[in-house]
Design an enzyme around this catalytic site. Structure first.
Site, PDB file in Angstrom:
ATOM      1  CB  ALA A  32      27.941  26.490 -39.431  1.00  0.00           C
ATOM      2  CB  CYS A  66      23.418  17.933 -37.330  1.00  0.00           C
ATOM      3  SG  CYS A  66      24.745  18.301 -38.496  1.00  0.00           S
ATOM      4  CB  VAL A 103      23.169  37.872 -51.767  1.00  0.00           C
ATOM      5  CG1 VAL A 103      24.103  38.247 -52.911  1.00  0.00           C
ATOM      6  CG2 VAL A 103      23.538  38.648 -50.509  1.00  0.00           C
ATOM      7  CG  ASP A 307      26.839  22.289 -45.849  1.00  0.00           C
ATOM      8  OD1 ASP A 307      27.867  21.927 -45.243  1.00  0.00           O
ATOM      9  OD2 ASP A 307      25.692  22.142 -45.383  1.00  0.00           O
ATOM     10  CD1 TRP A 458      43.919  -8.424 -27.673  1.00  0.00           C
ATOM     11  CD2 TRP A 458      44.625  -6.921 -29.165  1.00  0.00           C
ATOM     12  NE1 TRP A 458      45.286  -8.562 -27.781  1.00  0.00           N
ATOM     13  CE2 TRP A 458      45.752  -7.662 -28.705  1.00  0.00           C
ATOM     14  CE3 TRP A 458      44.837  -5.926 -30.119  1.00  0.00           C
ATOM     15  CZ2 TRP A 458      47.046  -7.429 -29.146  1.00  0.00           C
ATOM     16  CZ3 TRP A 458      46.125  -5.697 -30.574  1.00  0.00           C
ATOM     17  CH2 TRP A 458      47.214  -6.433 -30.092  1.00  0.00           C
ATOM     18  NE  ARG A 466      46.147  -9.227 -32.872  1.00  0.00           N
ATOM     19  CZ  ARG A 466      46.005 -10.112 -31.884  1.00  0.00           C
ATOM     20  NH1 ARG A 466      45.232  -9.832 -30.843  1.00  0.00           N
ATOM     21  NH2 ARG A 466      46.641 -11.261 -31.920  1.00  0.00           N
TER      22      ARG A 466
END
Length: 477
Positions: A32, A66, A103, A307, A458, A466
């Protein structure tokens, strides 16, 4: 082995390279962060300006790690569905991607990397003008008897997933032991249940999902037990028993759990072996340290992402290691923009993550109680029970929300949610509030969407806010 930079260029087979008309970007790691950086840099600078060489030791690039538990569990049919871009697609974009090439050394003073072809064993030095380190993370594998035996699997790469599936296809028994009960451990336990295995999870902690507070982790354990998973908590593994035909059992100090396959779900650590050997700066968690532009601290032409790095926690103000593909892709975009001549930054994270066990959704963002204590914060906690929809609407599902707020100021510090359909993604409300450094009182005025099929009047997150306001006011008296 020693070479000057001229001979190193020749050994690498470069037609341009260091010292020529165009710069060379070398990328270590083809998933990624690495390939996002390479692709973004290529969008900004053409091949006549920037040569890009990328090294990947595995068989796959640009994939979703994932998704591996869902591939193993059968929800995803094969690895091709988890691959965003193949090696050939990268090469068609003028990226010299060298697969199955590892590498083995970074020579910072000489601005070059040594690589080894894993098929032929051939080695070569490749010089760079700019370097991106995206070496990822490695599964934690304790130094215990039997941990390296066939049939014991970490799950971090597609190669790991393929190896596990091959073991599952050839083993005759149907007993699996998962070591660890973090995200990977929990998801792999469900995957193995879906494949018809008898699953035992051995966990060092008092409850699964140590990324949650224990009271919320208890809800996860109840769901796992309901799936038929045997939970063994407060137990440290002492070794793996093996025989001529492979894995036999997992042992703890007090017991022995029969196993035909073992999956390690203990977590991951930054893969920074190369960086450490090269003398690059590492943090307390072993990850590379970078500035906001993802440049390795103290090194003008070296970047790192994914990562293998530590990032700033925007809530506590400390450095953290969080291995998530969402962060890795953002790191790559930032790095590629900067390498390509633009400017971008990665400000930090609030630690948002979601998962599931069957239909139980699990989410957290911000700090747990122990994180807040470690940061020296005084705080109040509240926990509420609500539903995913209006209580009278069909299929309204239960949901538990836990919220942490700073004492006196009321600043939101963290939220954890465990519930059924519609629970997990509600954590995004809290993630935005944390990023904006909102107080719980400010949160109560948020204009959230409402209709009976989607939420009570709510929303559960606002109900918790709250209640937190009341707790903060009481604590200030």
């Amino acid at each position: 082995m020693s070479m000057n930079r001229t001979s190193a260029t020749n050994a690498a087979g470069s037609t341009g390279g260091t010292g020529g008309a165009r710069e060379r970007l070398v990328v270590i790691g083809g998933d990624a962060a690495g390939m996002s950086a390479a692709s973004q840099a290529r969008r900004m600078r053409g091949p006549d300006e920037l040569e890009i060489v990328a090294f990947e030791r595995g068989h796959f690039t640009s994939y979703s790690a994932c998704g591996i538990p869902y591939w193993v569990g059968g929800d995803v049919s094969g690895p091709d569905q988890l691959i965003a871009r193949s090696p050939q697609e990268h090469r068609e974009r003028d990226i010299d991607l060298r697969m199955r090439t590892e590498v083995t050394e970074i020579d910072v003073a000489g601005a070059r990397v040594r690589s080894r072809d894993l098929e032929s064993g051939a080695e070569a030095w490749t010089p760079y003008d700019k370097l991106v380190i995206a070496t990822g993370a490695r599964p934690v594998r304790p130094d215990l008897p039997g941990m390296d035996a066939p049939g014991v699997h970490g799950v971090q790469t597609l190669d790991d997933g393929q190896a596990l599936l091959e073991t599952l296809a050839t083993t005759r028994g149907r007993r699996a032991v998962v070591v660890g009960a973090g995200y990977i451990g929990v998801e792999m336990a469900e995957a193995l249940i879906n494949r018809g295995y008898e699953v035992t999870v051995v966990n060092r902690g008092a409850e699964p999902m140590a990324t949650l507070d224990p009271d919320m982790g208890r809800l996860v354990r109840q769901a796992m037990s309901g799936l038929g998973i045997t939970m063994v908590d407060d137990a440290a593994v002492t070794g793996i028993v093996t025989g001529a035909d492979g894995v036999r059992a997992v042992t703890t100090q007090d017991a022995r759990y029969p196993a035909d396959v073992v999956v390690l779900g203990i977590g991951v650590r930054p893969e920074t072996t190369l960086a450490r050997a090269a003398g690059l700066p590492l943090g307390d968690h072993g990850g590379l340290l970078t500035d906001l532009a993802m440049r390795v601290r103290g090194h003008e032409n070296i970047w790192a992402g994914g990562d293998c790095v530590e990032v700033l926690d925007l809530v506590s103000g400390s450095e953290r290691h969080i291995a998530l593909g969402t962060h890795a892709n953002k790191h790559g975009q930032v790095i590629g923009s900067n390498v390509g001549g633009g400017y971008a930054t990665f400000p930090g994270v609030v630690g948002t993550a979601v998962s599931k066990v069957c239909d139980l959704e699990i989410a957290r963002t911000g700090l747990r109680e122990k994180d807040a204590r470690r940061a020296g914060l005084q705080f109040e906690t509240v926990t509420i029970e609500s539903t995913s929809r209006a209580g009278y609407y069909p299929n309204a599902a239960p949901m538990t929300v836990k919220m942490l707020a700073e004492r006196r100021t009321g600043r939101l510090l963290g939220v954890q949610i465990v519930g059924r359909e519609g629970a997990a993604k509600r954590v995004d409300i809290a993630a935005v509030a944390l990023t904006a450094r909102m107080t719980v009182e400010q949160m109560t005025a948020l204009d959230l969407g409402y209709a009976p099929p989607f939420s009570p009047v709510w929303d559960p997150v606002l109900v918790a806010a709250r209640k937190a306001v009341t707790a903060v006011r009481r604590g200030a008296q």
